[in-house]
Scaffold this active site. Structure first.
Site, PDB file in Angstrom:
ATOM      1  N   HIS A 194      -5.288   2.175  -6.090  1.00 58.88           N
ATOM      2  CA  HIS A 194      -4.719   3.239  -5.233  1.00 58.88           C
ATOM      3  C   HIS A 194      -5.815   3.943  -4.414  1.00 58.88           C
ATOM      4  O   HIS A 194      -6.026   5.151  -4.554  1.00 58.88           O
ATOM      5  CB  HIS A 194      -3.945   4.258  -6.081  1.00 58.88           C
ATOM      6  CG  HIS A 194      -2.911   5.030  -5.291  1.00 58.88           C
ATOM      7  ND1 HIS A 194      -1.709   5.439  -5.827  1.00 58.88           N
ATOM      8  CD2 HIS A 194      -2.907   5.475  -4.008  1.00 58.88           C
ATOM      9  CE1 HIS A 194      -1.018   6.101  -4.895  1.00 58.88           C
ATOM     10  NE2 HIS A 194      -1.727   6.138  -3.794  1.00 58.88           N
ATOM     11  N   GLU A 221       1.555   3.269 -12.591  1.00 67.02           N
ATOM     12  CA  GLU A 221       0.093   3.328 -12.521  1.00 67.02           C
ATOM     13  C   GLU A 221      -0.439   4.610 -13.173  1.00 67.02           C
ATOM     14  O   GLU A 221       0.275   5.599 -13.213  1.00 67.02           O
ATOM     15  CB  GLU A 221      -0.394   3.230 -11.060  1.00 67.02           C
ATOM     16  CG  GLU A 221       0.073   4.364 -10.171  1.00 67.02           C
ATOM     17  CD  GLU A 221      -0.350   4.181  -8.717  1.00 67.02           C
ATOM     18  OE1 GLU A 221      -0.047   3.155  -8.103  1.00 67.02           O
ATOM     19  OE2 GLU A 221      -0.990   5.110  -8.198  1.00 67.02           O
ATOM     20  N   ILE A 228       0.850  -1.198   0.000  1.00 63.60           N
ATOM     21  CA  ILE A 228       0.000   0.000   0.000  1.00 63.60           C
ATOM     22  C   ILE A 228       0.885   1.248   0.000  1.00 63.60           C
ATOM     23  O   ILE A 228       0.427   2.342   0.312  1.00 63.60           O
ATOM     24  CB  ILE A 228      -0.959   0.048   1.218  1.00 63.60           C
ATOM     25  CG1 ILE A 228      -0.182  -0.064   2.539  1.00 63.60           C
ATOM     26  CG2 ILE A 228      -2.047  -0.998   1.107  1.00 63.60           C
ATOM     27  CD1 ILE A 228      -0.995   0.365   3.757  1.00 63.60           C
ATOM     28  N   ALA A 229       2.183   1.070  -0.351  1.00 62.46           N
ATOM     29  CA  ALA A 229       3.125   2.188  -0.242  1.00 62.46           C
ATOM     30  C   ALA A 229       3.165   2.982  -1.549  1.00 62.46           C
ATOM     31  O   ALA A 229       2.447   3.982  -1.709  1.00 62.46           O
ATOM     32  CB  ALA A 229       4.482   1.657   0.137  1.00 62.46           C
ATOM     33  N   ARG A 230       3.957   2.537  -2.479  1.00 60.97           N
ATOM     34  CA  ARG A 230       4.063   3.189  -3.779  1.00 60.97           C
ATOM     35  C   ARG A 230       4.458   2.147  -4.805  1.00 60.97           C
ATOM     36  O   ARG A 230       5.181   1.200  -4.485  1.00 60.97           O
ATOM     37  CB  ARG A 230       5.151   4.272  -3.775  1.00 60.97           C
ATOM     38  CG  ARG A 230       4.702   5.628  -3.271  1.00 60.97           C
ATOM     39  CD  ARG A 230       3.761   6.317  -4.259  1.00 60.97           C
ATOM     40  NE  ARG A 230       3.341   7.628  -3.798  1.00 60.97           N
ATOM     41  CZ  ARG A 230       2.279   7.867  -3.020  1.00 60.97           C
ATOM     42  NH1 ARG A 230       1.529   6.868  -2.599  1.00 60.97           N
ATOM     43  NH2 ARG A 230       1.968   9.098  -2.666  1.00 60.97           N
TER      44      ARG A 230
END
Ligand code: DGY
Length: 325
Positions: free
Chosen positions: A286, A268, A237-239
């Site tokens: 995201h 993304e 869930i970071a980048r």
């Protein structure tokens, strides 16, 4: 004369109305995705810009926008900012920390549970009309309660996930971070510091919550995936870019790890095509911070930074100490 600001993406109308009390506002409620040169064009004569993680602020843009004083990001992450270039140009950057911590930690846990318990995969099976009988081994996943939760990146969100795991689910929590937490915070999170290698080898469920930078690029690649348990799950869930998505797709296909849950992707909104064809991955667009109150709080914090800096010289959550232009 009122200062001018640009809101680079669509946002809550009430936040635009707040900003319009103080500034001449140009907004983008049609949510056009501007190219870098279109963004530069839109920024001419503007003192401030309200950005999301999608707008790249770099040396070329700063040189072409000499009136710009502040870029206020409606995101805690700010890897869309070249902070060194901003400092050199005398442009302040701000982000939106804290207001999203608990919401994002909730989502990290939701994705972990969906991944470990095969929620998306089994739902697709049901919707496809393939459910004809109960079977003892149908969509058997792995337990969350009592398992070992590994967290890579132990900032505010990582700590929120640790608390959920330890206090809510009786998990054993281990973590790795650039710097070790103080003893009181470790005790509060019931988390034990380990080396990255031990984290990879020991975690039943590994959650990534570290910021993206050149040093965290592909922090999880083929070599790291190979160290994980074949029964382990991985949640990002970071980048995007922290995980090598191509290597992950191979690991998932070969069952080198059991499953993954991804909310962020390299490049993304494009998603690596191989990830779309493996069943044992949960994919979300995201949305970790996406609840109405939290997104509103993030937008209001970005607005507060614009108002605070441009009107009073006092931003709330500055990322750099830019000598004003
Ligand atoms: C953040 O705040 O960084 C979230 O990822 C939303 O962009």
């Amino acid at each position: 004369m009122r200062q001018k600001i640009l809101i680079a993406r669509a946002v809550f109308p009430e936040v635009i109305a707040r900003l319009a009390q103080h500034f001449d506002v140009t907004s983008n409620q049609d949510d056009v995705l501007w190219t870098p040169s279109q963004l530069i064009e839109q920024l001419q004569g503007m003192q401030g810009v309200f950005t999301t993680g999608s707008e790249r602020i770099d040396a070329a843009l700063l040189a072409a926008c000499p009136m710009l004083k502040i870029c206020a990001n409606m995101a805690v992450g700010y890897n869309n900012f070249d902070l060194d270039a901003m400092t050199a140009a005398g442009v302040l950057g701000t982000n939106a920390p804290d207001v999203l911590t608990e919401t994002t930690a909730d989502f990290g846990f939701a994705l972990l549970m969906a991944t470990a318990r095969r929620v998306a995969e089994s739902e697709h099976f049901l919707r496809a009309g393939l459910w004809t009988r109960w079977r003892y081994d149908m969509f058997t996943g792995s337990d969350i309660h009592g398992a070992t939760l590994g967290i890579l990146g132990m900032g505010r969100i990582g700590q929120g996930i640790a608390r959920r795991g330890a206090l809510g689910f009786g998990m054993k929590v281990i973590y790795h971070n650039r710097s070790r937490l103080d003893a009181a915070t470790e005790a509060q999170c019931q988390a034990t510091y380990v080396s990255k290698q031990d984290l990879l080898k020991t975690a039943d469920h590994l959650v990534l919550v570290l910021p993206y930078s050149a040093s965290s690029h592909h922090a999880i690649g083929a070599a790291e995936l190979a160290q994980m348990k074949p029964t382990a799950t991985l949640v990002n869930i970071a980048r995007g870019g922290i995980v090598d998505d191509a290597a992950l797709a191979v690991a998932l296909r070969n069952k080198a790890i059991a499953a993954a849950g991804l909310d962020v992707f390299e490049g993304e909104p494009k998603v690596h095509p191989d990830l779309l064809t493996v069943p044992n991955v949960v994919l979300t667009p995201h949305i970790a911070s996406a609840t109405v109150p939290t997104r509103l709080a993030m937008a209001n914090l970005a607005a507060d930074n614009l108002i605070g800096y441009l009107l009073k010289g006092k931003p709330l959550t500055a990322l750099n100490a830019a000598a004003p232009r």
